[in-house]
Design a protein around this motif. Sequence first.
Motif, PDB file in Angstrom:
ATOM      1  N   LEU A  34      -8.357 -38.337  42.564  1.00 20.36           N
ATOM      2  CA  LEU A  34      -7.167 -37.996  43.341  1.00 20.36           C
ATOM      3  C   LEU A  34      -6.784 -39.121  44.294  1.00 20.36           C
ATOM      4  CD1 LEU A  34      -7.883 -34.253  44.252  1.00 20.36           C
ATOM      5  CD2 LEU A  34      -6.261 -35.108  42.551  1.00 20.36           C
ATOM      6  N   LEU A  35      -7.774 -39.678  44.974  1.00 17.84           N
ATOM      7  CA  LEU A  35      -7.496 -40.722  45.958  1.00 17.84           C
ATOM      8  C   LEU A  35      -6.918 -41.974  45.295  1.00 17.84           C
ATOM      9  CD1 LEU A  35      -7.780 -41.533  48.965  1.00 17.84           C
ATOM     10  CD2 LEU A  35     -10.032 -42.465  48.386  1.00 17.84           C
ATOM     11  N   ILE A  36      -7.568 -42.448  44.236  1.00 20.45           N
ATOM     12  CA  ILE A  36      -7.097 -43.667  43.572  1.00 20.45           C
ATOM     13  C   ILE A  36      -5.784 -43.414  42.841  1.00 20.45           C
ATOM     14  CG2 ILE A  36      -7.676 -45.390  41.814  1.00 20.45           C
ATOM     15  CD1 ILE A  36     -10.622 -44.937  42.535  1.00 20.45           C
ATOM     16  N   GLY A  37      -5.659 -42.262  42.198  1.00 19.44           N
ATOM     17  CA  GLY A  37      -4.411 -41.940  41.512  1.00 19.44           C
ATOM     18  C   GLY A  37      -3.243 -41.841  42.470  1.00 19.44           C
ATOM     19  N   TRP A  38      -3.468 -41.244  43.645  1.00 16.54           N
ATOM     20  CA  TRP A  38      -2.406 -41.152  44.666  1.00 16.54           C
ATOM     21  C   TRP A  38      -2.026 -42.535  45.170  1.00 16.54           C
ATOM     22  CZ3 TRP A  38      -3.310 -40.435  50.454  1.00 16.54           C
ATOM     23  CH2 TRP A  38      -2.090 -40.292  51.118  1.00 16.54           C
TER      24      TRP A  38
ATOM     25  N   LEU B 271     -17.771 -42.497  36.623  1.00 20.53           N
ATOM     26  CA  LEU B 271     -16.902 -43.573  36.130  1.00 20.53           C
ATOM     27  C   LEU B 271     -16.117 -43.129  34.900  1.00 20.53           C
ATOM     28  CD1 LEU B 271     -19.264 -46.678  36.495  1.00 20.53           C
ATOM     29  CD2 LEU B 271     -17.228 -46.158  37.859  1.00 20.53           C
ATOM     30  N   THR B 272     -16.773 -42.379  34.021  1.00 17.74           N
ATOM     31  CA  THR B 272     -16.088 -41.887  32.818  1.00 17.74           C
ATOM     32  C   THR B 272     -14.936 -40.962  33.173  1.00 17.74           C
ATOM     33  OG1 THR B 272     -18.160 -42.017  31.569  1.00 17.74           O
ATOM     34  CG2 THR B 272     -16.402 -40.674  30.642  1.00 17.74           C
ATOM     35  N   TYR B 273     -15.192 -40.016  34.047  1.00 17.66           N
ATOM     36  CA  TYR B 273     -14.139 -39.076  34.435  1.00 17.66           C
ATOM     37  C   TYR B 273     -13.015 -39.775  35.202  1.00 17.66           C
ATOM     38  CZ  TYR B 273     -16.874 -35.068  32.899  1.00 17.66           C
ATOM     39  OH  TYR B 273     -17.563 -34.159  32.139  1.00 17.66           O
ATOM     40  N   MET B 274     -13.358 -40.749  36.024  1.00 19.51           N
ATOM     41  CA  MET B 274     -12.321 -41.481  36.761  1.00 19.51           C
ATOM     42  C   MET B 274     -11.390 -42.225  35.799  1.00 19.51           C
ATOM     43  SD  MET B 274     -14.479 -42.993  39.984  1.00 19.51           S
ATOM     44  CE  MET B 274     -13.162 -44.138  40.398  1.00 19.51           C
ATOM     45  N   GLY B 275     -11.957 -42.873  34.800  1.00 22.50           N
ATOM     46  CA  GLY B 275     -11.129 -43.602  33.845  1.00 22.50           C
ATOM     47  C   GLY B 275     -10.163 -42.712  33.098  1.00 22.50           C
ATOM     48  N   LYS B 276     -10.550 -41.476  32.876  1.00 21.11           N
ATOM     49  CA  LYS B 276      -9.689 -40.545  32.144  1.00 21.11           C
ATOM     50  C   LYS B 276      -8.743 -39.784  33.068  1.00 21.11           C
ATOM     51  CE  LYS B 276      -8.444 -37.968  28.585  1.00 21.11           C
ATOM     52  NZ  LYS B 276      -7.686 -38.492  27.456  1.00 21.11           N
ATOM     53  N   GLU B 277      -9.202 -39.429  34.275  1.00 22.90           N
ATOM     54  CA  GLU B 277      -8.436 -38.521  35.124  1.00 22.90           C
ATOM     55  C   GLU B 277      -7.460 -39.225  36.061  1.00 22.90           C
ATOM     56  OE1 GLU B 277      -8.606 -35.688  34.129  1.00 22.90           O
ATOM     57  OE2 GLU B 277     -10.523 -35.674  33.092  1.00 22.90           O
ATOM     58  N   ILE B 278      -7.691 -40.489  36.392  1.00 22.27           N
ATOM     59  CA  ILE B 278      -6.741 -41.191  37.269  1.00 22.27           C
ATOM     60  C   ILE B 278      -5.348 -41.247  36.638  1.00 22.27           C
ATOM     61  CG2 ILE B 278      -6.175 -43.462  38.236  1.00 22.27           C
ATOM     62  CD1 ILE B 278      -9.141 -43.793  38.887  1.00 22.27           C
ATOM     63  N   PRO B 279      -5.200 -41.599  35.355  1.00 28.57           N
ATOM     64  CA  PRO B 279      -3.855 -41.521  34.752  1.00 28.57           C
ATOM     65  C   PRO B 279      -3.265 -40.113  34.778  1.00 28.57           C
ATOM     66  CG  PRO B 279      -5.320 -42.828  33.383  1.00 28.57           C
ATOM     67  CD  PRO B 279      -6.173 -42.184  34.415  1.00 28.57           C
ATOM     68  N   PHE B 280      -4.118 -39.089  34.670  1.00 31.87           N
ATOM     69  CA  PHE B 280      -3.624 -37.716  34.742  1.00 31.87           C
ATOM     70  C   PHE B 280      -3.072 -37.407  36.134  1.00 31.87           C
ATOM     71  CE2 PHE B 280      -4.666 -33.188  35.654  1.00 31.87           C
ATOM     72  CZ  PHE B 280      -3.715 -32.616  34.821  1.00 31.87           C
ATOM     73  N   VAL B 281      -3.740 -37.904  37.169  1.00 31.43           N
ATOM     74  CA  VAL B 281      -3.246 -37.714  38.535  1.00 31.43           C
ATOM     75  C   VAL B 281      -1.889 -38.384  38.702  1.00 31.43           C
ATOM     76  CG1 VAL B 281      -3.705 -38.182  40.974  1.00 31.43           C
ATOM     77  CG2 VAL B 281      -5.577 -37.497  39.465  1.00 31.43           C
ATOM     78  N   ILE B 282      -1.746 -39.593  38.167  1.00 30.77           N
ATOM     79  CA  ILE B 282      -0.464 -40.304  38.244  1.00 30.77           C
ATOM     80  C   ILE B 282       0.618 -39.517  37.509  1.00 30.77           C
ATOM     81  CG2 ILE B 282       0.738 -42.437  37.618  1.00 30.77           C
ATOM     82  CD1 ILE B 282      -1.933 -43.890  37.905  1.00 30.77           C
ATOM     83  N   LEU B 283       0.269 -38.969  36.363  1.00 28.54           N
ATOM     84  CA  LEU B 283       1.220 -38.156  35.597  1.00 28.54           C
ATOM     85  C   LEU B 283       1.718 -36.966  36.415  1.00 28.54           C
ATOM     86  CD1 LEU B 283       2.546 -37.247  32.862  1.00 28.54           C
ATOM     87  CD2 LEU B 283       0.410 -36.029  32.401  1.00 28.54           C
ATOM     88  N   MET B 284       0.837 -36.336  37.178  1.00 26.41           N
ATOM     89  CA  MET B 284       1.210 -35.163  37.958  1.00 26.41           C
ATOM     90  C   MET B 284       1.985 -35.530  39.220  1.00 26.41           C
ATOM     91  SD  MET B 284       0.080 -32.594  36.192  1.00 26.41           S
ATOM     92  CE  MET B 284       0.006 -31.211  37.320  1.00 26.41           C
ATOM     93  N   LEU B 285       1.661 -36.673  39.830  1.00 26.31           N
ATOM     94  CA  LEU B 285       2.279 -37.043  41.103  1.00 26.31           C
ATOM     95  C   LEU B 285       3.607 -37.769  40.943  1.00 26.31           C
ATOM     96  CD1 LEU B 285      -0.727 -38.309  43.269  1.00 26.31           C
ATOM     97  CD2 LEU B 285       0.509 -36.163  43.479  1.00 26.31           C
ATOM     98  N   LEU B 286       3.797 -38.446  39.833  1.00 28.29           N
ATOM     99  CA  LEU B 286       4.995 -39.271  39.676  1.00 28.29           C
ATOM    100  C   LEU B 286       6.290 -38.468  39.823  1.00 28.29           C
ATOM    101  CD1 LEU B 286       6.120 -42.064  39.180  1.00 28.29           C
ATOM    102  CD2 LEU B 286       5.941 -41.643  36.708  1.00 28.29           C
ATOM    103  N   PRO B 287       6.431 -37.282  39.217  1.00 27.45           N
ATOM    104  CA  PRO B 287       7.679 -36.526  39.418  1.00 27.45           C
ATOM    105  C   PRO B 287       7.953 -36.193  40.880  1.00 27.45           C
ATOM    106  CG  PRO B 287       6.439 -35.624  37.579  1.00 27.45           C
ATOM    107  CD  PRO B 287       5.540 -36.606  38.252  1.00 27.45           C
ATOM    108  N   VAL B 288       6.896 -35.992  41.669  1.00 29.49           N
ATOM    109  CA  VAL B 288       7.086 -35.693  43.090  1.00 29.49           C
ATOM    110  C   VAL B 288       7.712 -36.877  43.800  1.00 29.49           C
ATOM    111  CG1 VAL B 288       5.928 -35.026  45.230  1.00 29.49           C
ATOM    112  CG2 VAL B 288       5.112 -34.125  43.048  1.00 29.49           C
ATOM    113  N   TYR B 289       7.197 -38.073  43.526  1.00 30.91           N
ATOM    114  CA  TYR B 289       7.721 -39.268  44.192  1.00 30.91           C
ATOM    115  C   TYR B 289       9.099 -39.655  43.671  1.00 30.91           C
ATOM    116  CZ  TYR B 289       3.580 -40.268  46.930  1.00 30.91           C
ATOM    117  OH  TYR B 289       2.574 -40.201  47.867  1.00 30.91           O
TER     118      TYR B 289
END
Length: 286
Positions: free
Chosen positions: A84-88, A153-171
Motif C-alpha cells: 500500500l505504501l509503495i503503491g500509493w 518480496l513476492t507479494y510486493m512485486g505482484k500487489e504493488i501494481p494492483f494498488v496502483i490500479l485501484m488508486l489511479l481512478p481516485v487521482y
Amino acid sequence: MSNGLRRRGKMKLSARIKPWLLLTPALLFLLLPLYGLWSAFRLSVYPDGKLTGQVYVRLFSHSDFLLSFFYSLWIAAASTFLSLLIGWFFTRAFVPMLERTGGRLTVWLPMVFPHFVWAYLVLLLFQEGGLVSGLLPGNRAYANDPEGVGIILTYMGKEIPFVILMLLPVYLTRNRLYDDLTETLGGCWISKIRDAELPFVTPVLIETGIIIFAFTFSAYEVPALVGATFPEMLSILTFDWFYSGDWSERPLAFAAMVFLTTVIGLISLLLFHFINKMRRNITEGL
C-alpha cells in the motif's frame, strides 16, 4: 381496468425478480465456498459424531498453530502495508505518466503473471547463490528464509501494481481545487496530503488492503515455494495436517480453516464499517 392492473403487477414483479435472476450465477458460485466452510465447521465440532469443542481447545493450545498464526499475521500485515505504501507513493508521484496508455501498461504488465511466477523469480534472484544474493554481504539469501522476506518480496512485486490500479481512478477524478484551497489557506505539503488527498484516498487504500491481507494471510502457493520449512505459514500447516497420515490431526485442519476465515471476516467487517463512516463524513462535508 383489471387487465391493466394485472399487467402493472406483473411488470413490478418481474422488475423485482430480474436483479436476483442476474445475480443467480454469482450466488451459485458463492455457495461452493460457503458449503466448504460449513462442512469444515461441522467436521471440527463433530469429529467423532458427537458435538464437542475439544478440537478448538487442542487447536488453541497447540504451539505450532500459535506460532504459525502470528507468523502468518506478520507476513500478511507487512506485505499489505509495504504494498500500500509503495503503491500509493508511485501513484501520486507518476500520475501524469500513468494518464497515458503506455505508462499504464508498463505498471500493470506485472499483473499478467500469476503469483507462482513471481515466486520463481524471487527464488532465482534471492536464494542462496542467486543473482542478487551473490552481491549481498555474506551471500545473504532472502528466499526460503525463516524471516519470510522472500514471501513478502513476492507479494510486493505482484500487489504493488494492483494498488496502483485501484488508486489511479481516485487521482484522475479527484478535484484539484482542494489542493489550491489548502495552499490559499497557508497549508504546507503535509497539510495538502492530510486535508486534500487522504480523505479521498484512505477508503480505497483500506479496501485494497483488505483484499491483499485476506489473500496473503490464507494463500498457499507462495509460502510453499519461497517459504521456510520452519516456521510455517498457517496455510502450509493446515495442508500438512489435512494430508498427514495421522487422522487425528484432520479435525485440527478444519478448525484452523474455520478460525482463519472468521478472523478475516471480522477484520473485514470492522474495516468496512470504518470505510462507510469515512465516506459519510466526506459526503456530509461536501
